[in-house]
Scaffold this motif. Structure first.
Motif, PDB file in Angstrom:
ATOM      1  N   ASN A 180       0.827  -1.206   0.000  1.00 37.85           N
ATOM      2  CA  ASN A 180       0.000   0.000   0.000  1.00 37.85           C
ATOM      3  C   ASN A 180       0.865   1.261   0.000  1.00 37.85           C
ATOM      4  N   ASN A 181       2.131   1.146   0.412  1.00 38.45           N
ATOM      5  CA  ASN A 181       3.017   2.295   0.535  1.00 38.45           C
ATOM      6  C   ASN A 181       4.466   1.829   0.459  1.00 38.45           C
ATOM      7  N   PRO A 182       5.430   2.729   0.284  1.00 37.51           N
ATOM      8  CA  PRO A 182       6.828   2.309   0.143  1.00 37.51           C
ATOM      9  C   PRO A 182       7.421   1.671   1.396  1.00 37.51           C
ATOM     10  N   TYR A 183       6.771   1.826   2.534  1.00 34.34           N
ATOM     11  CA  TYR A 183       7.318   1.331   3.805  1.00 34.34           C
ATOM     12  C   TYR A 183       6.510   0.146   4.345  1.00 34.34           C
ATOM     13  N   ALA A 184       5.721  -0.473   3.487  1.00 28.84           N
ATOM     14  CA  ALA A 184       4.715  -1.433   3.936  1.00 28.84           C
ATOM     15  C   ALA A 184       5.288  -2.688   4.566  1.00 28.84           C
ATOM     16  N   LEU A 185       6.373  -3.199   4.018  1.00 37.13           N
ATOM     17  CA  LEU A 185       6.862  -4.518   4.402  1.00 37.13           C
ATOM     18  C   LEU A 185       8.358  -4.456   4.698  1.00 37.13           C
ATOM     19  N   ASN A 186       8.705  -4.696   5.944  1.00 38.90           N
ATOM     20  CA  ASN A 186      10.112  -4.687   6.332  1.00 38.90           C
ATOM     21  C   ASN A 186      10.377  -5.753   7.381  1.00 38.90           C
ATOM     22  N   ILE A 187      11.510  -6.416   7.258  1.00 36.28           N
ATOM     23  CA  ILE A 187      11.982  -7.305   8.320  1.00 36.28           C
ATOM     24  C   ILE A 187      12.913  -6.467   9.184  1.00 36.28           C
ATOM     25  N   ILE A 188      12.582  -6.368  10.474  1.00 30.56           N
ATOM     26  CA  ILE A 188      13.349  -5.495  11.363  1.00 30.56           C
ATOM     27  C   ILE A 188      14.093  -6.320  12.405  1.00 30.56           C
ATOM     28  N   ASN A 189      15.194  -5.765  12.865  1.00 33.60           N
ATOM     29  CA  ASN A 189      16.057  -6.446  13.823  1.00 33.60           C
ATOM     30  C   ASN A 189      15.881  -5.851  15.215  1.00 33.60           C
ATOM     31  N   ASN A 190      15.767  -6.706  16.200  1.00 32.44           N
ATOM     32  CA  ASN A 190      15.675  -6.295  17.608  1.00 32.44           C
ATOM     33  C   ASN A 190      14.617  -5.220  17.867  1.00 32.44           C
ATOM     34  N   PRO A 191      13.353  -5.531  17.624  1.00 36.25           N
ATOM     35  CA  PRO A 191      12.295  -4.568  17.965  1.00 36.25           C
ATOM     36  C   PRO A 191      12.312  -4.294  19.467  1.00 36.25           C
ATOM     37  N   THR A 192      11.837  -3.137  19.856  1.00 36.33           N
ATOM     38  CA  THR A 192      11.904  -2.749  21.271  1.00 36.33           C
ATOM     39  C   THR A 192      11.160  -3.723  22.179  1.00 36.33           C
ATOM     40  N   PHE A 193      10.115  -4.383  21.663  1.00 35.05           N
ATOM     41  CA  PHE A 193       9.340  -5.325  22.470  1.00 35.05           C
ATOM     42  C   PHE A 193       9.897  -6.740  22.397  1.00 35.05           C
ATOM     43  N   GLY A 194      10.927  -6.955  21.569  1.00 37.17           N
ATOM     44  CA  GLY A 194      11.558  -8.260  21.450  1.00 37.17           C
ATOM     45  C   GLY A 194      10.864  -9.168  20.450  1.00 37.17           C
ATOM     46  N   ALA A 195      11.646  -9.911  19.683  1.00 38.79           N
ATOM     47  CA  ALA A 195      11.096 -10.910  18.773  1.00 38.79           C
ATOM     48  C   ALA A 195      10.547 -12.071  19.594  1.00 38.79           C
TER      49      ALA A 195
END
Length: 261
Positions: free
Chosen positions: A52-67
């Motif tokens: 839907n937008n340029p930022y729609a899908l990303n795999i992120i590392n170490n989210p603040t809430f933890g994987a």
């Protein structure tokens, strides 16, 4: 401000590229047909992004809430500024797996973990309904095919929805999983499904955090061609827009198999 013409060109390009790849029926080695942990920073299978937008899908590392497991997770983002009620491509921020299709009339076991932020730019309760996960049997040879099964979310109420009958205008039946979806925590979902387009052996079993929430069977479920079974889609499909400018949630450890686990 994003210009309308630019938005349309961007979305049209994404949708055409995603839909134009060769769609094959394939099965991964046992015991899983699909298994994703995102630790290698990509999907291990040929996937189709629908943005839907340029930022729609990303795999992120170490989210603040933890994987849930490891350090990386899949992030889904939908933005209202790109929404156009007449354009399907503007309604979804999803990952589809059409090259890993399930067979009709065979039990499927699926498991995944979702994290719903409670913030207004996360997944706070929204009066506009949306889909956050589905199985669909779309194929270029059978355009306009609708979904076969979905998780729908509206006002915090999560439902399992089966589709049956006509592939373009199917009938639907909803089954409530929870009236208050847990937020700010990883939520485990496990499914046992059986798609039967024309008979009565269809089945839906849904566990949430290991508690059985839906257990129904003895009906038809699924729409599409008998030659092409359904495949999974994960992410946001905001078919009616949203009360909020942004919708975001996360996924981890996704898998499905013909074998019970």
């Amino acid at each position: 401000m994003i210009k309308r013409a630019s938005k349309q060109r961007f979305l049209s390009m994404l949708f055409v590229c995603a839909m134009s790849s060769t769609l094959l029926t394939s099965v991964h080695a046992d015991p899983y047909n699909l298994y994703e942990t995102f630790e290698d920073q990509t999907w291990d299978y040929t996937s189709e992004p629908q943005k839907n937008n340029p930022y729609a899908l990303n795999i992120i590392n170490n989210p603040t809430f933890g994987a849930y497991e490891g350090s990386r997770v899949q992030r889904f983002q939908w933005d209202r500024v790109w929404y156009d009620a007449s354009d399907r491509a503007t309604k979804g921020s999803e990952i589809a797996q059409p090259q890993v299709r399930a067979a009709w009339n065979q039990d499927i076991w699926e498991e995944f973990y979702f994290y719903f932020p409670s913030s207004s730019d996360g997944m706070s309760n929204d009066s506009k309904g949306m889909i956050i996960k589905q199985w669909i049997a779309w194929h270029p040879s059978i355009p306009n095919t609708n979904k076969s099964f979905a998780f729908t979310l509206q006002n915090g109420v999560l439902k399992a929805q089966r589709a049956y009958g006509d592939r373009v205008n199917p009938s639907y039946q909803d089954y409530t999983i929870t009236s208050n979806i847990p937020k700010d925590q990883w939520v485990k979902f496990k499914l046992n499904l059986r798609f039967d387009r024309t008979g009565s052996s269809g089945k839906i079993k849904v566990w949430m955090n290991d508690s059985l929430k839906v257990d129904v069977s003895g009906f038809s479920m699924g729409v599409g061609s008998p030659d092409y079974g359904p495949y999974t889609k994960y992410g946001i499909y905001a078919h009616s827009s949203s009360d909020f400018t942004k919708r975001v949630f996360f996924a981890d450890k996704i898998k499905w198999s013909y074998n019970a686990f």
